[in-house]
Structures are given as structure tokens and as C-alpha cells.
Scaffold this motif. Structure first.
Motif, mmCIF file in Angstrom:
data_model
loop_
_atom_site.group_PDB
_atom_site.id
_atom_site.type_symbol
_atom_site.label_atom_id
_atom_site.label_comp_id
_atom_site.label_asym_id
_atom_site.label_seq_id
_atom_site.Cartn_x
_atom_site.Cartn_y
_atom_site.Cartn_z
ATOM 1 N N ILE A 99 0.819 -1.299 -0.220
ATOM 2 C CA ILE A 99 0.126 -0.155 0.005
ATOM 3 C C ILE A 99 0.844 1.111 -0.087
ATOM 4 O O ILE A 99 0.787 2.154 -0.741
ATOM 5 N N LEU A 100 1.913 1.262 0.616
ATOM 6 C CA LEU A 100 2.917 2.398 0.826
ATOM 7 C C LEU A 100 3.433 2.646 -0.710
ATOM 8 O O LEU A 100 3.487 3.827 -1.123
ATOM 9 N N THR A 141 0.571 4.028 -2.973
ATOM 10 C CA THR A 141 0.502 5.327 -2.710
ATOM 11 C C THR A 141 1.171 6.262 -3.231
ATOM 12 O O THR A 141 1.041 7.225 -3.929
ATOM 13 N N THR A 158 1.190 6.307 -7.092
ATOM 14 C CA THR A 158 -0.051 7.124 -7.487
ATOM 15 C C THR A 158 -0.054 8.571 -7.685
ATOM 16 O O THR A 158 -0.322 8.952 -8.592
ATOM 17 N N TYR A 159 0.422 9.117 -6.559
ATOM 18 C CA TYR A 159 0.726 10.404 -6.550
ATOM 19 C C TYR A 159 2.129 11.071 -7.396
ATOM 20 O O TYR A 159 1.875 12.123 -7.830
ATOM 21 N N LEU A 212 -0.850 14.507 -1.578
ATOM 22 C CA LEU A 212 -0.724 13.364 -1.164
ATOM 23 C C LEU A 212 -0.795 13.617 0.490
ATOM 24 O O LEU A 212 -1.496 12.863 1.041
ATOM 25 N N LYS A 254 -4.533 14.558 1.243
ATOM 26 C CA LYS A 254 -5.362 13.379 0.883
ATOM 27 C C LYS A 254 -5.172 12.338 1.944
ATOM 28 O O LYS A 254 -6.033 11.611 2.284
ATOM 29 N N GLU A 255 -3.788 11.812 2.137
ATOM 30 C CA GLU A 255 -3.638 10.641 2.918
ATOM 31 C C GLU A 255 -3.167 10.803 4.270
ATOM 32 O O GLU A 255 -3.360 9.867 5.087
ATOM 33 N N LEU A 256 -2.829 12.094 4.777
ATOM 34 C CA LEU A 256 -2.581 12.196 6.105
ATOM 35 C C LEU A 256 -3.245 13.807 6.751
ATOM 36 O O LEU A 256 -2.667 14.697 6.950
ATOM 37 N N VAL A 299 7.359 8.726 6.397
ATOM 38 C CA VAL A 299 6.038 7.800 7.209
ATOM 39 C C VAL A 299 6.669 7.180 8.340
ATOM 40 O O VAL A 299 5.785 7.014 9.269
#
Length: 92
Positions: A10-11, A14, A17-18, A36, A39-41, A78
Motif C-alpha cells: 500500500i505504501l 500510494t 499513484t501521486y 498526497l 489526502k492521505e495524512l 512515514v
């Protein structure tokens, strides 16, 4: 796949994708990184009172100074955030 293998996949997905949005497909531009993070954090940015704080965070991610955020730099972010959250969870 194990939970850790799934988390790693997933990391990677993600980031990819960005990073595919503009510029090089294997790095994040500042605009891609901002998107990113937003939307993700969203919890990370909700306390940022001004854009300067966000820009400072993004500049701090660029450890090698090439004005782009590569996957290694992203993983460091992360991992650092994960450690900070784990420390706050109150170990028994």
C-alpha cells in the motif's frame, strides 16, 4: 500476504499513484507531495495554521536537495510519523 507485506504494498502504491501526476514518475514534485499529504495524512495538516508550515515540512523532506521527494525520502517521513504516533500511544 501478511499484514506487513500488505502495508508495504500500500505504501508503494500510494507513492506511485501521486508521483505519476506530473514530472518524473519516480519522484514527487512539491505539488504532488502537498496533494498526497492533504489526502492521505489530513490529520497531519489540519493543525497547520499557515501554508509556510506545510512548505517547510515539504522542504525538510528533500534530504538530498534535488527539489523532489523520492521514495526513500517519503518512507523516512512515514516511518518518522509512525514512530511519533507509536510513542504517543502510551506503551504498557
Amino acid at each position: 500476504m501478511t499484514q506487513l507485506e500488505t502495508a508495504m504494498a500500500i505504501l508503494m502504491k500510494t507513492f506511485d499513484t501521486y508521483a505519476a501526476g506530473e514530472g518524473k514518475p519516480d519522484t514527487l514534485t512539491n505539488a504532488e507531495a502537498k496533494t498526497l499529504l492533504q489526502k492521505e495524512l489530513p490529520g497531519l495538516l489540519k493543525d497547520a495554521k499557515n501554508q509556510d508550515a506545510v512548505d517547510k515540512l515539504l522542504k525538510g523532506l528533500d534530504f538530498n536537495g534535488d527539489s523532489e521527494i523520492d521514495f526513500s525520502e517519503f518512507v523516512i517521513l512515514v516511518a518518522s510519523l509512525t514512530c511519533a504516533c507509536h510513542d504517543r500511544s502510551g506503551k504498557k
